[in-house]
Design an enzyme around this catalytic site. Structure first.
Site, PDB file in Angstrom:
ATOM      1  CG  PHE A 109      34.972  29.640  45.112  1.00 54.86           C
ATOM      2  CD1 PHE A 109      36.181  29.708  45.888  1.00 54.86           C
ATOM      3  CD2 PHE A 109      34.947  31.066  44.647  1.00 54.86           C
ATOM      4  CE1 PHE A 109      36.898  30.935  46.053  1.00 54.86           C
ATOM      5  CE2 PHE A 109      35.586  32.117  44.548  1.00 54.86           C
ATOM      6  CZ  PHE A 109      36.818  32.091  45.152  1.00 54.86           C
ATOM      7  CG  ASP A 123      27.033  32.191  44.853  1.00 56.24           C
ATOM      8  OD1 ASP A 123      27.055  32.922  43.930  1.00 56.24           O
ATOM      9  OD2 ASP A 123      28.151  32.019  45.400  1.00 56.24           O
ATOM     10  CE  LYS A 182      33.028  35.414  39.845  1.00 58.05           C
ATOM     11  NZ  LYS A 182      34.287  36.310  40.440  1.00 58.05           N
TER      12      LYS A 182
END
Length: 405
Positions: free
Chosen positions: A145, A230, A259
């Site tokens: 994801f 990532d 984030k």
């Protein structure tokens, strides 16, 4: 309190009437938050055990982060990258130092950062590696994801994220996550990068086999391929290290961050790498109006300063050991089929006899704890790193109450 309460019902009805369906949120309507706790419109408090999918590693409204934001709000919030501003150079310098890298390319959201990493890898492949124009390939893992743009969903294996959004962007090959032999077979002379999550969050906090990340690092170095990590969810303290790659002593060629970099205050993301890699861009070839804006830089600088102390990494390690020990007891009792994770992060596979992940999440909400399900039978636990042990135990006790009732 339930969704039939007047204040909650009105808010849910307005959302249903005027927002397109893209999430399936729990029927809680948050009004305020502080630390590890959120309060809804009726005044009921909930323990946040999700932390915005790791965007809130430092909790809600951390005083240092709010102070940094307030101070910057009174000075300047946006210049666009048409001009320099006095926080930009310091932000890039400090983030590069935190990563042990040389250059930073700031963006806003995680998906933007992944898109930037894809463009970077392709540009590097053509300019530096010498791959023929238009033939670059990036190898990714199933269960990934990395975001929801049309290019990113092109290499997703999640039907909900992918189906109905074609035609899909070419140039990607998907291999099984954790399978080093499959990765080796997929890398060829056209491969410019391997893009991986060191731990797959959305897939249920899947941790690869020991030695996998180190093996990918050796393979990519040997084959002159970029290793792009990532670390949007796994990075910045969540696993007990600044970066999840550190657990195997691995330094990738490129970090993709987001984030928690914005401290739960503003969206901030970045691609961080060497001069050789990020130096392939010329002015005008890539950009973002809000990327690296003064407000974002001010907040992110405070995040970096907080991470440099090591305090949050240590808390994630200590509380993470306690979390996984307690969850292990639920496996032993049969209420839970499996637990995965690292640091203060866990994917918990609920025994089907106890209900679905969604049902368990709703029952926990009724008891004052907020988590979220994924892929049917799994719930994810990722409380803020500043959570107290007492509050963590309070939440775990309610989880036991739901699963062992």
């Amino acid at each position: 309190m339930t969704s039939t309460e007047p204040g909650i019902a009105a808010a849910l009805a307005a959302a249903e009437a005027h927002s397109a369906h893209n999430y399936h949120p729990l029927p809680v309507v948050v009004a305020t938050a502080e630390g590890a706790w959120m309060t809804d419109v009726t005044g009921r408090r909930y323990l946040d055990m999700l932390a915005g999918y790791s965007a809130l590693n430092f909790g809600h409204g951390h005083p240092r982060l709010l102070a940094a934001a307030r101070a910057q709000l009174e000075r300047v919030t946006l210049t666009s990258r048409a001009f320099h501003h006095d926080r930009f150079g310091d932000f890039c310098t400090r983030l590069a130092e935190l990563c042990g890298m040389e250059l930073v390319l700031p963006m806003n959201t995680g998906a933007e950062a992944v898109e930037t990493a894809v463009k970077t890898a392709r540009k590097w492949g053509y300019q530096v590696k010498g791959v023929p124009d238009g033939q670059a390939k990036i190898v990714v893992a199933d269960g990934n994801f990395h975001g929801r743009t049309t290019t990113i969903v092109s290499f997703s294996t999640d039907p909900e994220a992918r189906e109905g959004f074609g035609p899909y962007t070419p140039g990607f090959e998907i291999v099984p996550y954790g399978d080093l032999a499959a990765m080796e077979a997929a890398v060829d002379e056209r491969t410019v990068a391997v893009l991986l999550e060191p731990i797959q969050g959305e897939a249920g906090v899947r941790v690869p086999p020991p030695g996998y990340l180190a093996g990918v690092r050796e393979l990519t170095r040997r084959r002159n391929v970029l290793f792009v990590a990532d670390e949007i969810q796994s990075g910045l303290g969540r696993t007990g290290r600044t970066f999840a790659c550190e657990h195997e002593g691995v330094v990738p060629d490129v970090y993709v961050l987001g984030k928690a970099l914005g401290g739960g205050v503003v969206p901030v993301s970045a691609v961080v790498s060497s001069r050789e890699v990020l130096g392939v861009f010329a002015p005008g070839e890539h950009g973002s109006t809000f990327g690296g804006n003064p407000l974002a830089c001010a907040v992110a600088l405070e995040v970096i300063a907080m991470l440099r102390t090591g305090e949050y990494q240590e808390r994630a390690t200590e509380l993470g050991e306690h979390l996984h020990s307690e969850l292990g007891l639920l496996v032993a009792s049969g209420a839970v089929d499996a637990v995965r994770g690292r640091g203060l992060w866990a994917g918990v596979d609920i025994n089907p006899s106890r209900g679905t992940g969604r049902a368990v999440s709703e029952q926990l909400m009724a008891r004052g704890v907020l988590v979220k399900d994924t892929h049917g039978a799994t719930i994810r636990l990722a409380p803020p790193l500043m959570i107290s042990k007492e509050d963590l135990d309070w939440g775990l006790e309610r989880l036991r109450g739901v699963l062992e009732a």
